[in-house]
Design a protein around this motif. Structure first.
Motif, mmCIF file in Angstrom:
data_model
loop_
_atom_site.group_PDB
_atom_site.id
_atom_site.type_symbol
_atom_site.label_atom_id
_atom_site.label_comp_id
_atom_site.label_asym_id
_atom_site.label_seq_id
_atom_site.Cartn_x
_atom_site.Cartn_y
_atom_site.Cartn_z
ATOM 1 N N ASN A 259 17.259 1.123 54.154
ATOM 2 C CA ASN A 259 17.133 0.191 55.280
ATOM 3 C C ASN A 259 17.133 1.012 56.570
ATOM 4 N N TRP A 260 15.945 1.370 57.017
ATOM 5 C CA TRP A 260 15.814 2.241 58.202
ATOM 6 C C TRP A 260 16.281 1.573 59.479
ATOM 7 N N LEU A 261 16.378 0.252 59.459
ATOM 8 C CA LEU A 261 16.806 -0.466 60.658
ATOM 9 C C LEU A 261 18.318 -0.434 60.848
ATOM 10 N N GLU A 262 19.060 -0.249 59.751
ATOM 11 C CA GLU A 262 20.521 -0.371 59.825
ATOM 12 C C GLU A 262 21.287 0.827 59.286
ATOM 13 N N TRP A 263 20.761 1.517 58.294
ATOM 14 C CA TRP A 263 21.542 2.565 57.653
ATOM 15 C C TRP A 263 21.845 3.727 58.587
ATOM 16 N N MET A 264 23.109 4.110 58.596
ATOM 17 C CA MET A 264 23.548 5.316 59.280
ATOM 18 C C MET A 264 23.787 6.412 58.235
ATOM 19 N N PRO A 265 24.043 7.642 58.635
ATOM 20 C CA PRO A 265 24.129 8.742 57.656
ATOM 21 C C PRO A 265 25.048 8.479 56.473
ATOM 22 N N LEU A 266 26.220 7.920 56.704
ATOM 23 C CA LEU A 266 27.142 7.688 55.592
ATOM 24 C C LEU A 266 26.614 6.641 54.617
ATOM 25 N N ASP A 267 25.773 5.723 55.102
ATOM 26 C CA ASP A 267 25.155 4.759 54.196
ATOM 27 C C ASP A 267 24.211 5.460 53.226
ATOM 28 N N PHE A 268 23.445 6.435 53.722
ATOM 29 C CA PHE A 268 22.554 7.202 52.852
ATOM 30 C C PHE A 268 23.362 7.884 51.751
ATOM 31 N N GLU A 269 24.441 8.551 52.137
ATOM 32 C CA GLU A 269 25.274 9.256 51.159
ATOM 33 C C GLU A 269 25.844 8.291 50.124
ATOM 34 N N ARG A 270 26.360 7.165 50.614
ATOM 35 C CA ARG A 270 27.012 6.221 49.714
ATOM 36 C C ARG A 270 26.033 5.639 48.700
ATOM 37 N N PHE A 271 24.840 5.277 49.150
ATOM 38 C CA PHE A 271 23.886 4.668 48.239
ATOM 39 C C PHE A 271 23.325 5.671 47.240
ATOM 40 N N VAL A 272 23.208 6.936 47.626
ATOM 41 C CA VAL A 272 22.849 7.970 46.651
ATOM 42 C C VAL A 272 23.946 8.089 45.607
ATOM 43 N N ASN A 273 25.204 8.008 46.035
ATOM 44 C CA ASN A 273 26.323 8.080 45.095
ATOM 45 C C ASN A 273 26.360 6.884 44.144
ATOM 46 N N ILE A 274 25.826 5.760 44.588
ATOM 47 C CA ILE A 274 25.802 4.563 43.741
ATOM 48 C C ILE A 274 24.629 4.606 42.767
ATOM 49 N N PHE A 275 23.430 4.836 43.299
ATOM 50 C CA PHE A 275 22.213 4.671 42.502
ATOM 51 C C PHE A 275 21.601 5.985 42.012
ATOM 52 N N GLY A 276 22.097 7.103 42.495
ATOM 53 C CA GLY A 276 21.539 8.389 42.090
ATOM 54 C C GLY A 276 20.360 8.805 42.935
ATOM 55 N N THR A 277 19.464 7.863 43.245
ATOM 56 C CA THR A 277 18.349 8.083 44.164
ATOM 57 C C THR A 277 18.200 6.852 45.049
ATOM 58 N N ILE A 278 17.554 7.040 46.193
ATOM 59 C CA ILE A 278 17.198 5.923 47.063
ATOM 60 C C ILE A 278 15.699 6.046 47.369
ATOM 61 N N TRP A 279 15.070 4.948 47.755
ATOM 62 C CA TRP A 279 13.615 4.999 47.894
ATOM 63 C C TRP A 279 13.149 4.293 49.154
ATOM 64 N N THR A 280 11.923 4.603 49.514
ATOM 65 C CA THR A 280 11.309 3.998 50.689
ATOM 66 C C THR A 280 9.791 4.102 50.542
ATOM 67 N N HIS A 281 9.065 3.434 51.421
ATOM 68 C CA HIS A 281 7.618 3.610 51.506
ATOM 69 C C HIS A 281 7.300 4.369 52.796
ATOM 70 N N VAL A 282 6.383 5.317 52.683
ATOM 71 C CA VAL A 282 6.038 6.177 53.811
ATOM 72 C C VAL A 282 4.526 6.183 53.991
ATOM 73 N N ARG A 283 4.082 6.121 55.254
ATOM 74 C CA ARG A 283 2.637 6.111 55.543
ATOM 75 C C ARG A 283 2.114 7.535 55.602
ATOM 76 N N ASN A 284 1.041 7.808 54.839
ATOM 77 C CA ASN A 284 0.468 9.153 54.844
ATOM 78 C C ASN A 284 -0.603 9.309 55.915
ATOM 79 N N ASP A 285 -1.248 10.468 55.934
ATOM 80 C CA ASP A 285 -2.215 10.760 56.994
ATOM 81 C C ASP A 285 -3.500 9.949 56.876
ATOM 82 N N LYS A 286 -3.660 9.195 55.768
ATOM 83 C CA LYS A 286 -4.809 8.315 55.601
ATOM 84 C C LYS A 286 -4.464 6.858 55.912
ATOM 85 N N GLY A 287 -3.245 6.629 56.354
ATOM 86 C CA GLY A 287 -2.819 5.284 56.715
ATOM 87 C C GLY A 287 -2.317 4.444 55.559
#
Length: 373
Positions: A259-287
């Motif tokens: 959640n790029w709108l709300e997550w702060m650094p410790l949220d990233f760490e915590r969710f990795v500790n819960i799920f092992g990985t976290i995911w997102t969608h990213v726009r590449n150079d082709k849009g």
């Protein structure tokens, strides 16, 4: 909401402290019980700890646990294309202990082993119908890894960690004939509960709560808490009186989306500790947007951030809608890592990613196609 506390990694002495905390079942007066012929219903690693504890009691104290049968669910198909057949861990544990196993996907058209007088359910997944409960003299018990009535539902450990709660615990309850997690609480971790270290992983927390639950279950049987009349020993219900209760439904892939709108650094760490990985969608150079897994994420201070600067556009999805969120990214070639800006100006260090359709890569390589300079 209970707040997250600072802590250290789960170490043997902390696990020992977990086990030393006695359950709350105020002013116990031991009640006489018939020798117990138990049907144990379980599935995952959490339930295996209670099964092993009951088996140890059966081996050493047959006056209390006379017999022990195990009911498990059938294997399920998993993996890519659902080609892999996976048995539940509780079946393997029961086989190792040499126990009689009943493998079924429903209680319909089935009767319990003759003489069964207590049902013990731990992380099972099926509702025990009134017909089965009534046929056991002492009804049923359930070990639940939360401070009931807080976090009723199938995934209380996940939700306690996701919410950043400071404490958790275990409750031993009777099985309710109408609803999940609405029985009488016979024993509960004493207030304020067991601390959740800031860097606890889901696996370690589950392992420790499983040990606490197993000890609580066996001690309750020794004390005769399964014998009516029942005494409600839960303390959390009073604290939550008049408040909206929080449920703990099953978790899916959506919960590990960044959640790029709300997550702060410790949220990233915590969710990795819960799920092992976290995911997102990213726009590449082709849009076009691609799904990217972050295999790690570590909070860093602004002073530690270095490297070539660029911008990446991430996407936060909610249902059929989504929102593009641009974030600053710094590629540190020298230390072979990437720093990504989070909400409210924080930073996380990412070293490994997996872009859909590709193998695991260094973050500086995998995120290259998404970087806008």
């Amino acid at each position: 909401m209970l707040r997250l506390s600072c802590g250290v990694t789960f170490a043997p002495r902390l696990r020992s402290a977990f086990l030393q905390r006695r359950c709350s079942s105020s002013e116990i007066t031991r009640k006489a019980s018939d020798p117990l012929r138990i049907l144990f219903c379980g599935s995952d690693a959490f339930s295996c700890e209670s099964l092993r504890a009951l088996h140890r009691e059966h081996e050493t104290n047959r006056g209390l646990v006379e017999s022990l049968d195990v009911m498990v669910l059938p294997p399920r198909r998993t993996g890519r294309g659902f080609k892999e057949i996976k048995e539940v861990p509780c079946k393997s544990a029961a086989e190792h202990l040499g126990l009689r196993i009943h493998q079924r996907e429903t209680f319909r058209n089935w009767s319990m082993p003759e003489g069964t007088n207590l049902i013990v359910v731990v992380s099972f997944g099926l509702f025990v119908p009134p017909r089965i409960l009534k046929s056991a003299k002492y009804g049923g018990l359930n070990v639940h890894p939360s401070l009931l009535p807080h976090l009723r539902g199938p995934a209380p450990i996940h939700h306690a960690m996701m919410r950043g709660e400071e404490y958790t615990g275990v409750s031993l309850q009777t099985l309710d004939p109408k609803s999940f997690d609405h029985g009488t609480v016979l024993a509960q971790t004493p207030p304020p509960g067991l601390p959740i270290p800031a860097n606890a992983t889901l696996q370690h927390l589950t392992e420790d709560l499983a040990k606490v639950g197993a000890e609580m279950l066996v001690q309750a049987l020794r004390d005769g808490l399964h014998v009516p009349p029942y005494r409600d020993s839960g303390w959390m219900a009073e604290q939550l009186h008049g408040k909206n209760l929080v449920h703990a439904p099953k978790v899916g892939k959506g919960e590990s989306q960044i959640n790029w709108l709300e997550w702060m650094p410790l949220d990233f760490e915590r969710f990795v500790n819960i799920f092992g990985t976290i995911w997102t969608h990213v726009r590449n150079d082709k849009g076009k947007f691609k799904r990217v897994l972050f295999l790690d994420a570590e909070s860093v201070s602004a002073d530690e951030v270095a490297g070539r600067e660029g911008e990446v556009v991430f996407r936060v999805e909610a249902g059929t809608e989504g929102e593009d969120v641009p974030r600053t990214l710094r590629v540190d070639e020298e230390r072979d890592e990437v720093h990504v800006q989070t909400a409210h100006g924080g930073w996380v260090r990412v070293r490994s990613v997996k872009v859909d359709g590709k193998t695991t890569q260094k973050a500086r390589v995998g995120l290259r196609e998404f970087l806008r300079r």
